[in-house]
Structure formats: structure tokens, C-alpha cells
Design an enzyme around this catalytic site. Sequence first.
Site: not given
Length: 745
Positions: A143-144, A187, A63-65, A94, A189
Site C-alpha cells: 500500500s506504500l 514479491h 514485512g508489515p508496516g 517490498c 517468492e
Amino acid sequence: MSLYNNPRILLIDSYDSFTYNLAALCRKSISNCTVYIIKNNQLDWNELRPKLRYFSAVIVGPGPGSPLVERDIGITRHIWHLEDSAVLPVFGVCLGLQSLAVEYGAALKRLEVVKHGQISRIQHEGVEIFKGLDEINAVRYHSLHVKLQPDGEVEALAWANDDDDENGRVVMGVKHKVRPFWAVQYHPESVMTGAGGLEVLSNFWRLAKHWLINHERTIQPWDLDADKTFRFGWPQPRPSTCKHYLAIGRVQTITLPLPGAILPSICEMLGVQDEQSPFVLLDSAAQPGRFSIIGCLHASTPTITYFLGDTFVSVKQGKRTSHIDLGPHDIWSWLATFMRERKAEGGRKDLPFWGGLIGYLSYELGVDSLDIALSDRQEQGRHPHANLVFVDRSIIVDAAAGNVFIQSLLPDDSTWMTSTARMLKCWRRTNVNPSAEPSISPIEVNLPDKKLYISRINQAKQYLRSGDSYELCLTAQTKVKVQKSPTSSIGRSSSWTLYKSLRRNNPAPHAAYLRLHPSTLVCSSPERFLSFSRPPGSVYQLRPIKGTLQKGPEITRTVAERALRGSTKEVAENLMIVDLIRHDLHGVVGDNVDVPQFCVVEEYETVWQLVSVIEGATLSSEVDEGELGWEALKRSMPPGSMTGAPKKRSVEILQTLEDNERSIYSGVCGYWCVSGAGDWSIVIRSCFKYDDTFETGSTSNPSSTEEWTIGAGGAITDLSDPQGEWDEMVLKLQSTLRAFNIKTQ
């Protein structure tokens, strides 16, 4: 239900755009499993915790963030701290890996070089979830990353060795030393992740079963309480309203051989130059397009318009407009009911369209389906968010075979059909060419502000680096004011003149001319969004384009292959959208989604394009496939190639970076046929205008000018060069500006 033969998996979704891909991978990797999906904020932790006893294992999705932000991670962080008696096997992906690691003391860091949609070689020691695997290639969207404590409770199982001037060695797989927790940073998937997906998840379930047996953990039988909380497993069963409905109409067809038929001149013979009358044309103006569709509208033709926020649909026939209450429906289900009552059969199987809805659906209509509140920045005299006409008389032009087909859904309509055929034969004998008209001269042109656009690109890249998005499709608007043609002169339609100019300068396979007052759309789109073939056995196909190269004398296929397929940036953009679209389609048809074509260079009239193909089909005989195609359209909007991924968060970010609603631009236009087939393209390389003069009948102080809106933009990734992105946006803009005889610097 047997713990081993029919496991239940709980998948926690952090509002990602790849969740259904992960659910499909689970079902493929873990035999006979049932996957239940919840959002990470759907249940309070105190409500969820005792219900984990219903499940054999948990998947914590991406997910984002950041795992350190409550809004982003939700209840996930509590999973890692269950009391010993309640612990169960967990697999993180992730954001899931990052959450596991930071809850046990790891440091969260930013990558020096972001990896979004890029394939990396994953090294591992062949143990735990990587047992039996050789070196693997996997797709990364992050990005993290985490830096583990040397003697912490979480240890590394796999790594990616980025170049030393990039990120160095990055953790790609971990396990908890005591608890049954495993996770991967990449990822599994993704369509381009190989053995690192299917085999790794299979290994996870093997380890999970072993832990469950050794710890004698029992699974609570499914009961009414569980059913009430989690409802159906994925994929959900289709609702009973989606059963087959018998066709009640009959298509009548006349076939005319008219080799060399000139489409614009046929349209002019049918009255397209009368700006006061509605007109619809879906035009295959270039290869690989073949069939063009002309709607032959008349006084009783119903035009359907809808504005977001309204509780009714407006249906206009002639001068009479009815406001029909939506009742329990949204606009999507209302239109499905409308079409259900107008099914027809008997048309030619080789023709794509027999009659049905033609028009556009706006970008904001798709945003609304994501449960995102629209911004309050709306233009005066806004365009309808759905603007469709039901075509019961049509002409199909087959450019390949040189035939023209006259069709009607109206009973006893032979008089109109034979008179139209006679008119077309006369046209053939006289060989009339389309009228030569003066080009449109702009009075005023307002281009996007370059400095502001580049600043927005840099802002977008900050969101990408913070983990909020993998790709953001940033757009801007250009306004062009031109002299309006006299409404009394049927021989001069400024919008039709503009369309012919656009068609000549930028021929495209998914062009459209839609004059549905108060909106007029002139479009020359190269990109099909979604098509669904005629039932039975419907195939749902999406064809995203990411990667374009202008043709030229020295730009051979070999050069195009090297420039597009050889570009890390272009392939990454395409891959992200492919994975997003797979998720959208999985959400409708279930497991049966495939990618028969990935990043293939295709030749078009003026450009080379990097195109992928995603296809899905339903295996159930208990669904109405035409309505399923309509649902696929709803679930897939707004188009992922015009937003970015993850879609919901990306759209929210774009609302802060763009100054106007996009309206018709980056929505879709196309048709839904009475046979159950449909074909919708993305509204790009286009312009549109608002003019309610003909709608209201007002003639007092009419304006002598009209304003056209042109949208253009591009996908921003961390690899984007701001100046290069500006140049790309201007290049796309130029394809439409040429129709106005405007050249940008």
C-alpha cells in the site's frame, strides 16, 4: 566453503508470512547456497555488524508496516549504511526496497489504490537484475511506494504502469548507483510471480559474485561463534526425537455391507441422544466427503483437556480426573508423546482412521503459538483450548461403497465387536429411520451490531492502507438462547436435534458433532484445513477456500467461473492465503512444497467454491511423519484464511477489532490417527455451547435455557465494500441460524 560454490545467504525477516517462500526461492535460484534466517530485532546491530563477514550476501525480506517505523524495520536500515570495508551485496523485497530507497532520500507515499495479492505487468529495460528477461507478470502486496529523487543515489530499473485514475507509474525495481544493492517492490517468492522471481534472484547472485570478485571481499570461515549466533541454516535439521517408533498396538476390523446406511440413525442406536454422555462424530455429510467416523466411547475412554496458561493437562477417565504436569513439554509436544506410545498397525489401508485422538483445538491455542499475548476478554466458564478424546473403538461408514467397518484397538475385544456387528445387522433388517424430533425454537437472538461491524471494517481498511496487513479476516459473534431439553430424557438431546437440523439445511463434507463436556460443538464446515496421509511417504495437504457463490437455478458452472475466477478481489484473497500457507508448510517440510491447484471452482452441495491446494512432503527418512504432520498443524495455526497476512501482525490487529475471544470458532476439529495420518477442518458454519452441568455433577438450580455462540465473518481487503462485507457475513451466519429456524433480514 567456497565463496562461489557454497555461498551463505543471510535473510532478514521482518515478521512476514512469506519468509520461508523467499528462502526456498533463494535455494532454488542460488545453487548450493545455505540460507540463515534472523528476525529484524533478533540481534543488536553492534552484535550483527561484525558477523556479516560470515556471509556472501544479504536478503532483506518483506514485512508489515513502514520503513520509517523502528518497530517495523528493526536493524535493516543500518545495512544500507555499512562502511565501505564492510559492504556486501544486498537484495531487498517490498519493505526491503522501500527501506533502501528512503535511506537514500526517496519519499515514501501511499498508493491511491492498494495492491494486495494483485498481479501486474512489470516493465523494465532488460539490465542488471532484469537482464535477459522479457516483460514479466508479478504479484504485488503493498500500500506504500517510493518516489525516487531525480538525481539521487538510487535509480529505478522497473515499473508498473497502473491506470492513470489509480496510481500511475509505480517503481517496481531499483539499484544503488555505486553500492551492490538491488531491490524489487513486488514479491518474487509468490506462487504467481513467474520469471520475475527465479531469474531475477539468479541475476542478483550473478551480479553479487562479480562485485565480490572485483572488490576481493573475503568470507570469514564458519566457526563456533557463528554457529552459536545463527545456529542452523534453513531448512533446519529435524530433532533426534522425531525418529521412527515401532507400532505397539494392533487394529482389529469387522466389515459389514450395509448399503443405504443412515448415519444419524446409527448414532442414535449408539446413544447419541443421551445429552449426559460424551459423543464424537466426524461426518462427511456431503460430496466430496466419503467416510464418516463415529467414536464409540466407554467408561475408560480418556478425555484430554488443556487451558492456556496451565502447567498441566487434565485426563479424565470415567469419574476420575488426573492432572498431569507438562514438565518440559508444551501441549503440542505432550500430545505427540501421548500418541507416540499408542501407535498401531494392521488396519485397513483404504480407511482413513483406525483410532486415535478426535476433538478440537481453539483459535487462541494457535494465537499462543505465534507468541502473541492473549487479550483479557474471556468469557465466564471458558471452553478448554484443547479438548480431545482418545478413541480406541470406532465405526466407519463408507457412504460411497455402502460398507460399515467396526474397529478396535483394545486387545481381545471380540465380544464388543461381534455384539456391535449384530446390533448393526438388526438395524439393517428393521430399517430404522432417525427419530423425528421437534425443531429448536429460539428464545432470544443477539445478532452483531451492524453499525459497529461496519465501523470495524473501515478501521480494518485503514490498517490495510497503512501497510500493516494485506488482508484481515474480521469476525463477530451471535448469541442464541434456546430452551434446554430435560436431562432426564434420553430421547431428547437439544444439541443432537440442532446438529441434525444443521446437517439437513447445510450439508458439508467436514461436518462434526463433538459433545465433550463442558463444550459441545455442532459444525458443518466446507473447508478442510490440513490433512496428512499415512506414512511412509506422507503428503501434507491444505485446501484453503476463498470465494463462495450460492448455487441456484441460473448459477451454472460457467456463471460461477466468471463470478469467482473472474473476480480480482476473490482471486487476490485466495492468492494471499495460498502464499501464506506455502510459508507455513515450507517452515515444516523444507523446500518440497507445491501448488498443484490454484483457484479452481469446485461444486459443493449448496455452493460453488474457489479452492486451491497446497501440498508438501519430506524427503528425509529420519523423521516420524505422523509427528511432522502434528508439527505442521501447530505451525499453521491459527488458520491463515481466518486471520489474514502477514499472520502475526494481522492477529494482533484483530484483537483490537473484535470484542470476544473466538474460542472454538475458527480453530480446527478433526483427528490424529494411531497410524500417523490426520485430517483437520476449520471450524466455520458452526455453533457451540458451554455447559458444565454434566462435568461438575451439579443439579442445584439448573438453568432451563442454554446459550449457543455462532461466529461469522469475512476477509477484508482494500477492495471490500463495507455493506457487501456485512451482507456476506450475514449470509454465512444464516447457514447456521437456519438450524434454529431463524431467518435474518
